[in-house]
Design a protein around this motif. Structure first.
Motif, PDB file in Angstrom:
ATOM      1  N   MET A   1       0.847  -1.187   0.000  1.00 51.69           N
ATOM      2  CA  MET A   1       0.000   0.000   0.000  1.00 51.69           C
ATOM      3  C   MET A   1       0.889   1.246   0.000  1.00 51.69           C
ATOM      4  O   MET A   1       1.839   1.356   0.752  1.00 51.69           O
ATOM      5  CB  MET A   1      -0.904  -0.022   1.219  1.00 51.69           C
ATOM      6  N   SER A   2       0.552   2.178  -0.837  1.00 50.99           N
ATOM      7  CA  SER A   2       1.327   3.409  -0.994  1.00 50.99           C
ATOM      8  C   SER A   2       0.848   4.489  -0.023  1.00 50.99           C
ATOM      9  O   SER A   2      -0.324   4.560   0.310  1.00 50.99           O
ATOM     10  CB  SER A   2       1.176   3.909  -2.436  1.00 50.99           C
ATOM     11  N   ASN A   3       1.799   5.300   0.425  1.00 47.83           N
ATOM     12  CA  ASN A   3       1.467   6.448   1.264  1.00 47.83           C
ATOM     13  C   ASN A   3       2.287   7.634   0.753  1.00 47.83           C
ATOM     14  O   ASN A   3       3.325   7.958   1.308  1.00 47.83           O
ATOM     15  CB  ASN A   3       1.769   6.164   2.734  1.00 47.83           C
ATOM     16  N   LEU A   4       1.834   8.234  -0.340  1.00 48.78           N
ATOM     17  CA  LEU A   4       2.553   9.359  -0.933  1.00 48.78           C
ATOM     18  C   LEU A   4       2.334  10.621  -0.111  1.00 48.78           C
ATOM     19  O   LEU A   4       1.201  11.011   0.152  1.00 48.78           O
ATOM     20  CB  LEU A   4       2.100   9.601  -2.370  1.00 48.78           C
ATOM     21  N   VAL A   5       3.451  11.228   0.277  1.00 54.34           N
ATOM     22  CA  VAL A   5       3.408  12.442   1.082  1.00 54.34           C
ATOM     23  C   VAL A   5       4.211  13.513   0.371  1.00 54.34           C
ATOM     24  O   VAL A   5       5.332  13.262  -0.091  1.00 54.34           O
ATOM     25  CB  VAL A   5       4.007  12.183   2.483  1.00 54.34           C
ATOM     26  N   ARG A   6       3.638  14.721   0.271  1.00 54.37           N
ATOM     27  CA  ARG A   6       4.337  15.828  -0.396  1.00 54.37           C
ATOM     28  C   ARG A   6       5.523  16.264   0.462  1.00 54.37           C
ATOM     29  O   ARG A   6       5.370  16.620   1.627  1.00 54.37           O
ATOM     30  CB  ARG A   6       3.397  17.012  -0.611  1.00 54.37           C
ATOM     31  N   ALA A   7       6.719  16.241  -0.138  1.00 57.59           N
ATOM     32  CA  ALA A   7       7.933  16.619   0.581  1.00 57.59           C
ATOM     33  C   ALA A   7       8.331  18.062   0.302  1.00 57.59           C
ATOM     34  O   ALA A   7       8.776  18.769   1.200  1.00 57.59           O
ATOM     35  CB  ALA A   7       9.081  15.689   0.195  1.00 57.59           C
ATOM     36  N   CYS A   8       8.214  18.500  -0.957  1.00 59.33           N
ATOM     37  CA  CYS A   8       8.631  19.847  -1.340  1.00 59.33           C
ATOM     38  C   CYS A   8       8.193  20.095  -2.779  1.00 59.33           C
ATOM     39  O   CYS A   8       7.713  19.194  -3.452  1.00 59.33           O
ATOM     40  CB  CYS A   8      10.153  20.005  -1.226  1.00 59.33           C
ATOM     41  N   SER A   9       8.410  21.318  -3.238  1.00 60.19           N
ATOM     42  CA  SER A   9       8.193  21.591  -4.655  1.00 60.19           C
ATOM     43  C   SER A   9       9.515  21.330  -5.383  1.00 60.19           C
ATOM     44  O   SER A   9      10.585  21.364  -4.766  1.00 60.19           O
ATOM     45  CB  SER A   9       7.732  23.033  -4.886  1.00 60.19           C
ATOM     46  N   VAL A  10       9.454  21.095  -6.670  1.00 60.75           N
ATOM     47  CA  VAL A  10      10.678  20.835  -7.430  1.00 60.75           C
ATOM     48  C   VAL A  10      11.584  22.060  -7.434  1.00 60.75           C
ATOM     49  O   VAL A  10      12.805  21.928  -7.528  1.00 60.75           O
ATOM     50  CB  VAL A  10      10.383  20.363  -8.875  1.00 60.75           C
ATOM     51  N   ASP A  11      11.013  23.240  -7.278  1.00 62.06           N
ATOM     52  CA  ASP A  11      11.793  24.477  -7.287  1.00 62.06           C
ATOM     53  C   ASP A  11      12.559  24.723  -5.987  1.00 62.06           C
ATOM     54  O   ASP A  11      13.447  25.576  -5.944  1.00 62.06           O
ATOM     55  CB  ASP A  11      10.878  25.682  -7.545  1.00 62.06           C
ATOM     56  N   GLU A  12      12.234  23.992  -4.930  1.00 62.23           N
ATOM     57  CA  GLU A  12      12.898  24.184  -3.641  1.00 62.23           C
ATOM     58  C   GLU A  12      14.267  23.536  -3.567  1.00 62.23           C
ATOM     59  O   GLU A  12      15.018  23.782  -2.623  1.00 62.23           O
ATOM     60  CB  GLU A  12      12.043  23.599  -2.517  1.00 62.23           C
ATOM     61  N   LEU A  13      14.599  22.705  -4.548  1.00 62.02           N
ATOM     62  CA  LEU A  13      15.810  21.908  -4.455  1.00 62.02           C
ATOM     63  C   LEU A  13      16.573  21.939  -5.776  1.00 62.02           C
ATOM     64  O   LEU A  13      16.120  21.404  -6.778  1.00 62.02           O
ATOM     65  CB  LEU A  13      15.413  20.467  -4.103  1.00 62.02           C
ATOM     66  N   GLU A  14      17.723  22.598  -5.767  1.00 63.41           N
ATOM     67  CA  GLU A  14      18.584  22.652  -6.955  1.00 63.41           C
ATOM     68  C   GLU A  14      19.238  21.287  -7.172  1.00 63.41           C
ATOM     69  O   GLU A  14      19.344  20.486  -6.246  1.00 63.41           O
ATOM     70  CB  GLU A  14      19.686  23.706  -6.768  1.00 63.41           C
ATOM     71  N   GLU A  15      19.715  21.045  -8.387  1.00 65.55           N
ATOM     72  CA  GLU A  15      20.433  19.804  -8.665  1.00 65.55           C
ATOM     73  C   GLU A  15      21.657  19.695  -7.764  1.00 65.55           C
ATOM     74  O   GLU A  15      22.323  20.690  -7.473  1.00 65.55           O
ATOM     75  CB  GLU A  15      20.852  19.727 -10.125  1.00 65.55           C
ATOM     76  N   GLU A  16      21.925  18.467  -7.314  1.00 68.53           N
ATOM     77  CA  GLU A  16      23.027  18.135  -6.419  1.00 68.53           C
ATOM     78  C   GLU A  16      22.904  18.829  -5.061  1.00 68.53           C
ATOM     79  O   GLU A  16      23.886  19.231  -4.457  1.00 68.53           O
ATOM     80  CB  GLU A  16      24.390  18.404  -7.061  1.00 68.53           C
ATOM     81  N   GLU A  17      21.657  18.941  -4.577  1.00 64.76           N
ATOM     82  CA  GLU A  17      21.393  19.447  -3.233  1.00 64.76           C
ATOM     83  C   GLU A  17      20.546  18.438  -2.479  1.00 64.76           C
ATOM     84  O   GLU A  17      19.921  17.556  -3.068  1.00 64.76           O
ATOM     85  CB  GLU A  17      20.676  20.798  -3.276  1.00 64.76           C
ATOM     86  N   VAL A  18      20.521  18.593  -1.158  1.00 62.15           N
ATOM     87  CA  VAL A  18      19.738  17.730  -0.284  1.00 62.15           C
ATOM     88  C   VAL A  18      18.866  18.605   0.612  1.00 62.15           C
ATOM     89  O   VAL A  18      19.250  19.719   0.973  1.00 62.15           O
ATOM     90  CB  VAL A  18      20.656  16.796   0.557  1.00 62.15           C
ATOM     91  N   LEU A  19      17.699  18.088   0.974  1.00 61.96           N
ATOM     92  CA  LEU A  19      16.739  18.810   1.802  1.00 61.96           C
ATOM     93  C   LEU A  19      16.217  17.873   2.887  1.00 61.96           C
ATOM     94  O   LEU A  19      15.875  16.722   2.603  1.00 61.96           O
ATOM     95  CB  LEU A  19      15.574  19.284   0.928  1.00 61.96           C
ATOM     96  N   ARG A  20      16.162  18.357   4.101  1.00 55.48           N
ATOM     97  CA  ARG A  20      15.565  17.593   5.200  1.00 55.48           C
ATOM     98  C   ARG A  20      14.050  17.654   5.059  1.00 55.48           C
ATOM     99  O   ARG A  20      13.475  18.706   4.779  1.00 55.48           O
ATOM    100  CB  ARG A  20      15.991  18.185   6.541  1.00 55.48           C
ATOM    101  N   PHE A  21      13.399  16.509   5.309  1.00 54.81           N
ATOM    102  CA  PHE A  21      11.944  16.418   5.263  1.00 54.81           C
ATOM    103  C   PHE A  21      11.481  15.581   6.446  1.00 54.81           C
ATOM    104  O   PHE A  21      11.882  14.434   6.600  1.00 54.81           O
ATOM    105  CB  PHE A  21      11.485  15.788   3.940  1.00 54.81           C
ATOM    106  N   ASP A  22      10.671  16.185   7.305  1.00 57.51           N
ATOM    107  CA  ASP A  22      10.131  15.484   8.467  1.00 57.51           C
ATOM    108  C   ASP A  22       8.662  15.187   8.239  1.00 57.51           C
ATOM    109  O   ASP A  22       7.901  16.054   7.792  1.00 57.51           O
ATOM    110  CB  ASP A  22      10.289  16.337   9.727  1.00 57.51           C
ATOM    111  N   TYR A  23       8.262  13.959   8.578  1.00 54.35           N
ATOM    112  CA  TYR A  23       6.867  13.548   8.438  1.00 54.35           C
ATOM    113  C   TYR A  23       6.530  12.629   9.606  1.00 54.35           C
ATOM    114  O   TYR A  23       7.206  11.624   9.834  1.00 54.35           O
ATOM    115  CB  TYR A  23       6.645  12.831   7.111  1.00 54.35           C
ATOM    116  N   ASP A  24       5.482  12.970  10.331  1.00 57.47           N
ATOM    117  CA  ASP A  24       5.128  12.265  11.568  1.00 57.47           C
ATOM    118  C   ASP A  24       6.362  12.244  12.466  1.00 57.47           C
ATOM    119  O   ASP A  24       6.950  13.275  12.715  1.00 57.47           O
ATOM    120  CB  ASP A  24       4.599  10.864  11.279  1.00 57.47           C
TER     121      ASP A  24
END
Length: 105
Positions: A1-24
């Protein structure tokens, strides 16, 4: 079963970058690869629990900010010691300019 959660917009993250994403009560790291694709892993290094969102990304590798171990974020495989335990990876979907992580996997 899938649980797709929105992490960010594509514009928030440049190529070769990392972003922290917290969920629950979980933390993920979202990457924008040099191939234009987005990837997701557990947010903490498997060596000493440092957050990979503070790491350095080069090509398809993320370097832990604590002891400089590294992982291939596409597969989760450790690439530089002291990292030796594989990171969990998660499927990513891009829809309507947003990055979604399947947190159920």
């Amino acid at each position: 079963m899938s649980n797709l959660v929105r992490a960010c917009s594509v514009d928030e993250l440049e190529e070769e970058e990392v972003l922290r994403f917290d969920y629950d009560d979980r933390t993920f790291a979202i990457y924008h690869g040099p191939d234009g694709k987005f990837y997701a892993t557990d947010g903490f290094c498997t060596h000493e629990k440092a957050h990979l969102g503070d790491g350095i990304v080069d090509e398809f590798e993320v370097e832990c900010p604590l002891h400089f171990g590294a992982f291939d974020y596409r597969t989760g495989d450790p690439t530089v010691a002291p990292a030796c335990i594989k990171l969990k990876t998660y499927p990513v979907t891009v829809t309507d300019g947003a990055v979604f992580v399947d947190t159920a996997v």
